[in-house]
Design a protein around this motif. Sequence first.
Motif, PDB file in Angstrom:
ATOM      1  N   ARG A 166      38.070  47.772  39.539  1.00 28.50           N
ATOM      2  CA  ARG A 166      37.367  46.489  39.556  1.00 28.50           C
ATOM      3  C   ARG A 166      36.834  46.187  40.945  1.00 28.50           C
ATOM      4  O   ARG A 166      37.386  46.654  41.949  1.00 28.50           O
ATOM      5  N   ASP A 167      35.768  45.408  41.019  1.00 24.43           N
ATOM      6  CA  ASP A 167      35.078  45.155  42.277  1.00 24.43           C
ATOM      7  C   ASP A 167      35.775  44.062  43.073  1.00 24.43           C
ATOM      8  O   ASP A 167      35.175  43.058  43.457  1.00 24.43           O
ATOM      9  N   ILE A 168      37.066  44.242  43.361  1.00 21.58           N
ATOM     10  CA  ILE A 168      37.827  43.271  44.125  1.00 21.58           C
ATOM     11  C   ILE A 168      38.810  43.980  45.052  1.00 21.58           C
ATOM     12  O   ILE A 168      39.219  45.125  44.799  1.00 21.58           O
ATOM     13  N   ALA A 169      39.163  43.283  46.117  1.00 25.17           N
ATOM     14  CA  ALA A 169      40.206  43.744  47.033  1.00 25.17           C
ATOM     15  C   ALA A 169      41.251  42.645  47.143  1.00 25.17           C
ATOM     16  O   ALA A 169      40.969  41.469  46.902  1.00 25.17           O
ATOM     17  N   TRP A 170      42.469  43.039  47.515  1.00 27.50           N
ATOM     18  CA  TRP A 170      43.595  42.106  47.524  1.00 27.50           C
ATOM     19  C   TRP A 170      44.217  42.017  48.914  1.00 27.50           C
ATOM     20  O   TRP A 170      44.247  42.989  49.677  1.00 27.50           O
ATOM     21  N   LEU A 171      44.769  40.836  49.192  1.00 22.82           N
ATOM     22  CA  LEU A 171      45.549  40.619  50.402  1.00 22.82           C
ATOM     23  C   LEU A 171      46.683  39.667  50.034  1.00 22.82           C
ATOM     24  O   LEU A 171      46.449  38.630  49.411  1.00 22.82           O
ATOM     25  N   VAL A 172      47.926  40.026  50.378  1.00 29.37           N
ATOM     26  CA  VAL A 172      49.084  39.199  50.037  1.00 29.37           C
ATOM     27  C   VAL A 172      49.830  38.845  51.312  1.00 29.37           C
ATOM     28  O   VAL A 172      50.084  39.704  52.162  1.00 29.37           O
ATOM     29  N   ARG A 173      50.177  37.570  51.450  1.00 31.32           N
ATOM     30  CA  ARG A 173      50.937  37.060  52.593  1.00 31.32           C
ATOM     31  C   ARG A 173      52.254  36.480  52.080  1.00 31.32           C
ATOM     32  O   ARG A 173      52.249  35.677  51.151  1.00 31.32           O
ATOM     33  N   ILE A 174      53.382  36.880  52.694  1.00 36.58           N
ATOM     34  CA  ILE A 174      54.706  36.417  52.283  1.00 36.58           C
ATOM     35  C   ILE A 174      55.486  35.940  53.499  1.00 36.58           C
ATOM     36  O   ILE A 174      55.565  36.640  54.514  1.00 36.58           O
ATOM     37  N   PRO A 183      35.494  40.824  47.772  1.00 32.08           N
ATOM     38  CA  PRO A 183      34.806  41.953  47.136  1.00 32.08           C
ATOM     39  C   PRO A 183      35.419  43.286  47.561  1.00 32.08           C
ATOM     40  O   PRO A 183      35.938  43.426  48.673  1.00 32.08           O
ATOM     41  N   LYS A 184      35.342  44.246  46.681  1.00 32.56           N
ATOM     42  CA  LYS A 184      35.867  45.584  46.960  1.00 32.56           C
ATOM     43  C   LYS A 184      35.303  46.117  48.268  1.00 32.56           C
ATOM     44  O   LYS A 184      34.131  45.940  48.572  1.00 32.56           O
ATOM     45  N   GLY A 185      36.169  46.748  49.052  1.00 33.18           N
ATOM     46  CA  GLY A 185      35.754  47.331  50.316  1.00 33.18           C
ATOM     47  C   GLY A 185      35.920  46.405  51.504  1.00 33.18           C
ATOM     48  O   GLY A 185      35.750  46.832  52.655  1.00 33.18           O
ATOM     49  N   THR A 186      36.274  45.134  51.266  1.00 36.62           N
ATOM     50  CA  THR A 186      36.449  44.189  52.362  1.00 36.62           C
ATOM     51  C   THR A 186      37.689  44.537  53.184  1.00 36.62           C
ATOM     52  O   THR A 186      38.771  44.737  52.634  1.00 36.62           O
ATOM     53  N   THR A 187      37.532  44.604  54.489  1.00 37.17           N
ATOM     54  CA  THR A 187      38.662  44.912  55.368  1.00 37.17           C
ATOM     55  C   THR A 187      38.961  43.784  56.352  1.00 37.17           C
ATOM     56  O   THR A 187      40.027  43.789  56.981  1.00 37.17           O
ATOM     57  N   VAL A 219      38.585  32.060  40.858  1.00 38.66           N
ATOM     58  CA  VAL A 219      38.660  32.833  39.609  1.00 38.66           C
ATOM     59  C   VAL A 219      37.270  33.035  39.039  1.00 38.66           C
ATOM     60  O   VAL A 219      36.869  34.143  38.654  1.00 38.66           O
ATOM     61  N   ASP A 220      36.495  31.957  38.979  1.00 38.11           N
ATOM     62  CA  ASP A 220      35.183  32.023  38.344  1.00 38.11           C
ATOM     63  C   ASP A 220      34.184  32.822  39.165  1.00 38.11           C
ATOM     64  O   ASP A 220      33.207  33.342  38.627  1.00 38.11           O
ATOM     65  N   ALA A 221      34.417  32.919  40.471  1.00 44.02           N
ATOM     66  CA  ALA A 221      33.481  33.633  41.340  1.00 44.02           C
ATOM     67  C   ALA A 221      33.588  35.146  41.198  1.00 44.02           C
ATOM     68  O   ALA A 221      32.672  35.874  41.615  1.00 44.02           O
ATOM     69  N   TYR A 222      34.678  35.628  40.602  1.00 44.69           N
ATOM     70  CA  TYR A 222      34.891  37.066  40.453  1.00 44.69           C
ATOM     71  C   TYR A 222      34.962  37.412  38.977  1.00 44.69           C
ATOM     72  O   TYR A 222      35.899  37.029  38.277  1.00 44.69           O
TER      73      TYR A 222
END
Length: 335
Positions: free
Chosen positions: A107-115, A130-134, A165-168
Amino acid sequence: MARPLAPTLLTALVLSSSACWFGGYEGEYIEADDVRLDVPGIESFRDGELRGDAYGLINETAANTNGWVTSVVETTGYVIEILNNYRETSQDGSWRIYGPFDDDSGRDIAWLVRIDGALEATNFEILVAPKGTTDADAFELLNSGNINVDGDLRTGSMLIDFDVVDAYEALNTTLLWSVAGDITIDFSRDVGTGDKTISLDYAGFVAQRTGLLDDDLFTSDETYEYVENGDGSGSFHLALMGEWDTYPHGWSGPERERMQLDMVWDGSQAGRARGLIEEVDGVGDMKHGDLRLDECFDGAGTLSWRWLTELYAQETGIEYNFGDEATCVFTDADL
């Protein structure tokens, strides 16, 4: 309702982690039972049993809410639990950062998690881009929350941003619906006594059907309230603005009215329910004006009394209103 977190996130995060952190980090996570609504339910129908319309609608609404809320909570909790066993990618003060990682399902998304986790309290944030975002600053907050545990008492909250949610396209899994606004879920649950309170605070929430034949619009800036006591008694309340032109008998046109549903029940699951559809600020097009439905039911959910605004009751074509309000275990003031 959209389910913004997918189990594939786990695979992406875990496989992308550089090394196992033996022993792991201490921390808590929100559980599905913390936010599940357990209203008196319809388990089965038998010939001759009569169920209430408000009773059924409240059951349906609670079940739908449970479906998307517990899905988000369970997946988020699982993410936090798993990531606590892995070394973070980086740190920002007390926050441990995992990612950015591209979604491994294509899917055309990237993830970042903060704990930010401790033995009895954990804060978390899940962000997308978006996918590929660093660049971490380019990520948008999808949901965030916290959980605190003090003995048997569990308290916490979770925010879901439906604009994100709606933007992706990959996140909005609803069919023919556009969603916007925020929902904040707050809860308090005593595992020892069984007491639980849940509120879903809707802020600028909009759900609009985007199909060709219907453009129904529903909005809410109100709060759903749920209370469960250790003896099995409880209460439920919700309200939202919407178009009710197809419910229940075509009694409304395209204008929007406010619908409110309330229910209260005792430890045997006997109780009272009320449904209202009303104009707000003079706007509305219900056929006979405001509608009110009152019901009482026994511990099996069988109606003992029902009253619907007279002109609407006449249009049902049946003897709709029946029974004796004196059979109710609660009064209208209890709702």
